[in-house]
Each structure stands twice: as structure tokens, then as C-alpha cells.
Design an enzyme around this catalytic site. Structure first.
Site, mmCIF file in Angstrom:
data_model
loop_
_atom_site.group_PDB
_atom_site.id
_atom_site.type_symbol
_atom_site.label_atom_id
_atom_site.label_comp_id
_atom_site.label_asym_id
_atom_site.label_seq_id
_atom_site.Cartn_x
_atom_site.Cartn_y
_atom_site.Cartn_z
ATOM 1 N N HIS A 96 86.934 79.116 16.151
ATOM 2 C CA HIS A 96 85.811 79.647 15.511
ATOM 3 C C HIS A 96 86.468 79.124 13.876
ATOM 4 O O HIS A 96 87.521 79.805 13.153
ATOM 5 C CB HIS A 96 85.880 81.166 15.539
ATOM 6 C CG HIS A 96 85.107 82.161 15.137
ATOM 7 N ND1 HIS A 96 84.184 81.784 13.966
ATOM 8 C CD2 HIS A 96 84.036 83.341 15.273
ATOM 9 C CE1 HIS A 96 82.936 82.378 14.401
ATOM 10 N NE2 HIS A 96 83.223 83.282 14.477
ATOM 11 N N LYS A 142 63.734 76.742 30.876
ATOM 12 C CA LYS A 142 62.683 75.448 31.944
ATOM 13 C C LYS A 142 63.894 75.009 32.795
ATOM 14 O O LYS A 142 63.034 74.137 33.480
ATOM 15 C CB LYS A 142 61.918 75.760 30.621
ATOM 16 C CG LYS A 142 60.950 76.851 30.507
ATOM 17 C CD LYS A 142 59.614 76.313 29.990
ATOM 18 C CE LYS A 142 59.075 76.673 28.952
ATOM 19 N NZ LYS A 142 58.096 76.035 28.310
ATOM 20 N N ARG A 151 76.680 78.137 18.579
ATOM 21 C CA ARG A 151 77.417 79.080 18.725
ATOM 22 C C ARG A 151 77.266 78.654 20.342
ATOM 23 O O ARG A 151 75.866 78.675 21.431
ATOM 24 C CB ARG A 151 77.406 80.402 18.460
ATOM 25 C CG ARG A 151 78.043 81.284 19.545
ATOM 26 C CD ARG A 151 78.374 82.554 19.365
ATOM 27 N NE ARG A 151 79.062 82.895 18.271
ATOM 28 C CZ ARG A 151 80.041 84.309 17.568
ATOM 29 N NH1 ARG A 151 79.611 84.658 18.358
ATOM 30 N NH2 ARG A 151 80.384 84.061 16.853
ATOM 31 N N ARG A 203 77.393 89.311 13.329
ATOM 32 C CA ARG A 203 78.175 88.411 11.800
ATOM 33 C C ARG A 203 77.966 86.873 12.007
ATOM 34 O O ARG A 203 77.530 86.899 10.514
ATOM 35 C CB ARG A 203 80.223 88.966 11.260
ATOM 36 C CG ARG A 203 80.377 90.170 11.607
ATOM 37 C CD ARG A 203 81.207 90.594 12.075
ATOM 38 N NE ARG A 203 81.193 90.870 13.616
ATOM 39 C CZ ARG A 203 80.673 91.796 13.966
ATOM 40 N NH1 ARG A 203 80.638 93.093 13.833
ATOM 41 N NH2 ARG A 203 80.099 91.872 15.338
ATOM 42 N N THR A 204 78.808 86.531 12.517
ATOM 43 C CA THR A 204 78.681 84.981 11.598
ATOM 44 C C THR A 204 77.354 84.105 11.545
ATOM 45 O O THR A 204 77.215 83.826 10.897
ATOM 46 C CB THR A 204 79.295 84.627 13.229
ATOM 47 O OG1 THR A 204 80.285 84.574 13.820
ATOM 48 C CG2 THR A 204 79.485 83.038 13.129
HETATM 49 N N1 CP Z 1 83.424 87.302 13.937
HETATM 50 C C1 CP Z 1 82.401 87.236 14.772
HETATM 51 O O1 CP Z 1 82.345 86.130 15.264
HETATM 52 O O2 CP Z 1 81.970 88.420 15.067
HETATM 53 P P1 CP Z 1 79.812 88.075 15.699
HETATM 54 O O3 CP Z 1 80.817 87.762 16.938
HETATM 55 O O4 CP Z 1 79.532 89.360 15.644
HETATM 56 O O5 CP Z 1 79.452 86.842 15.148
#
Ligand code: CP
Length: 294
Positions: free
Chosen positions: A127, A77, A99, A49-50
Site C-alpha cells: 500500500h 458478467k 485496489r 480513505r484511499t
Molecule cells: N488506509 C486505508 O487503506 O483505508 P481505506 O481502506 O479506507 O482506503
């Protein structure tokens, strides 16, 4: 320059403006406000999603997006994270979205680059864009009215959840009462919030349930008997919900029949896909704010 490493980076006034702009973007035609802008995404942890939501948001506003494939990058590497960031920064992007499995990485990287860093999830820490889209979805559900006094149960593996952390900060700031519902091994030590291990004891008083995934990848040892036992007490089933008027949220990915059962995932009270849809508008709004006001 402003970064978004956690929800505290934004004042309440700034959040109101982000929500209002997302509402506007959702309801009207939008211009290419980010044309000629370049956004780089680096995801050291998997995402459905994100990552796609940020990329769709950027493209809808006319920005170019470069997504670093971490498995094929020079990180494999031995290049350090900081050198990777400095090298990407040298290409003069307008924002970097990151992320990482370790808490604090986006905040540290923000000291090494000359553009806004957006945290797309770091370890169990934060998040922020997820919490903002959750807040937007709740606000929309209640007809854009005040959320003061609404009650939300956050259910599941709260201790290991960056989504819970960011939502607790944001939702309490907007006047919601947050009740933490989890088995003892998933409950954070201190929070100052009301806590219970018994979901059925609070279900009659809540307006919203936010179910969370059991973050097995963050457990050093399994501290519960089985997910089946967990589901017996915490799965949001149609039987447990009955005919109550409760908004049901989940950040995804959903463990079907452990977090939420098949029937409730089909139920109109469950807004999981509405969250995903709203996520694009919230991220468009966030990108505009951080890039155009940098
Ligand atoms: N909600 C969320 O962070 O989903 P993803 O891990 O798929 O990005």
C-alpha cells in the site's frame, strides 16, 4: 513510464522529492497542474480513505476523475480483469488507480496499459501511498528533521498487513528502527527486524507507535481466542501510553477499543486524522510525479 506498485518503485531521491512537493502543496496555493488530465479509479475492494483521498487529490490539481463502479461493471458478467483494464486503457486515461484483494494485480496490470498504474492496496502485499503519507506525517511531526535512529513499534496483525509491508520497506530505508509487536499468529516468519510479543516491554523506548487493524477478512481461520483477549495485550489505551511522548498512528479503519481505545483516539498524540489530511497532499504529489513525468 513509471508505475507505483510498491515503494521499491521509487528511489530514495524520488521519495525525498515527493515529500518535499507534498510539503510545498500543503503550505502554498497550488495551480491546476493536472488540468486536461483524466484519472480512472477501480476499487475491487472497499475503501473510505484511499479512494476519496486520491479523488480529492486529483480534483484539487484540476484533473477529471472517472470512478468505475465495480459492482455495476462488466466484471460481474465475466469480463476478465485484464480485458477490463485494456478497455479502460483504450479511453486513454493519464493514470489508473487500482485496489484489489489479490496481491500482485497492479503489477500485472501495468503490463497491459499505456499509462501509469497506481496501487491503492493489493491483498497483503503493498500500500505504497499509505506508507508515503505515514512517512510524511512522521517527518512533519519531527519538524522535517532527519528520522535516522527514531524507533517505531508496528503493533498488530503484521502478517496480513500491506500497510506494514510497505512501511517496513520505506521506514527502514529512511533510517528508522522498526520493532514488530504482535501475538505469534500475527507475526511474519522472517523480516530481519526485532520482534516481540510484549508491547509493554518496548513502550518506554519507542518514539512512534503504528497500530494496525486486525485483518479478519484475510484470515482463512480464526487463529486467536477473541479480539477481546487481543485488545487486552495490544490495544493502545491511555493507561498503557501514560504520559509518554509517543506519536500514535493508524492507517484506518480503526477498530475502536480493540486497536486504540476511545480516550487515545481523542488524545492529541493520536494523529489518525492528520494522516488522512496529509494523504491528500502526498497523493497530489504522487499524481504529479507519475503523470507529468510519464
Ligand atoms: N488506509 C486505508 O487503506 O483505508 P481505506 O481502506 O479506507 O482506503
Amino acid at each position: 513510464m513509471k508505475h507505483l506498485t510498491n515503494t521499491r518503485d521509487l528511489s530514495t531521491e524520488e521519495i525525498h522529492a515527493i515529500l518535499a512537493r507534498a510539503r510545498e502543496l500543503k503550505s502554498t496555493h497550488h495551480d491546476n497542474t493536472l488540468s486536461n488530465k483524466l484519472i480512472i479509479t477501480i476499487f475491487f475492494e472497499n475503501s473510505t480513505r484511499t479512494r476519496s483521498s486520491f479523488e480529492v487529490a486529483a480534483k484539487r490539481l484540476g484533473a477529471s476523475v472517472v470512478s468505475l463502479d465495480v459492482s455495476k461493471s462488466s466484471t460481474s458478467k465475466g469480463e476478465t480483469l485484464f480485458d477490463t483494464a485494456a478497455n479502460l486503457d483504450a479511453m486513454e486515461p493519464d493514470a489508473i488507480i487500482v485496489r484489489h484483494k489479490d496481491s500482485g494485480v497492479p503489477k500485472i496490470l501495468s503490463n497491459y496499459v499505456n499509462c501509469p498504474i497506481l496501487n491503492a492496496g493489493d491483498g497483503a502485499h503493498a500500500h505504497p501511498s499509505q506508507a508515503l503519507l505515514d512517512l510524511f506525517t512522521i517527518w512533519e511531526h519531527f519538524q522535517f528533521d532527519s528520522l535516522h535512529g527514531k524507533k517505531i513499534a508496528i503493533v498488530g496483525d503484521i502478517k496480513n498487513s500491506r500497510v506494514a509491508n510497505s512501511n517496513i520497506e520505506l521506514l527502514t530505508r529512511f533510517g528508522l528502527e522498526v520493532i514488530l509487536v504482535s501475538p505469534p499468529h500475527f507475526m511474519p516468519q522472517s523480516s530481519g527486524l526485532r520482534k516481540t510479543h510484549d508491547l509493554d516491554s518496548v513502550i518506554n523506548e519507542v518514539d512512534i507507535i503504528m497500530s494496525l487493524r486486525t485483518q479478519t477478512e484475510r484470515h482463512t481461520n480464526q487463529s486467536y481466542a477473541s479480539l477481546k483477549d487481543y485488545a487486552h495485550d495490544y490495544c493502545i489505551t491511555d493507561k498503557r501510553m501514560g504520559d509518554r511522548d509517543i506519536l500514535l498512528l493508524h492507517p484506518g479503519p480503526v477498530n475502536r477499543n480493540i486497536d486504540i481505545d476511545d480516550a487515545m483516539l481523542e488524545d492529541p498524540r493520536c494523529k489518525v486524522l492528520k494522516q488522512v489530511k496529509n494523504g491528500v497532499y502526498i497523493r497530489m504529489s504522487i499524481l504529479e510525479k507519475l503523470i507529468l513525468q510519464a
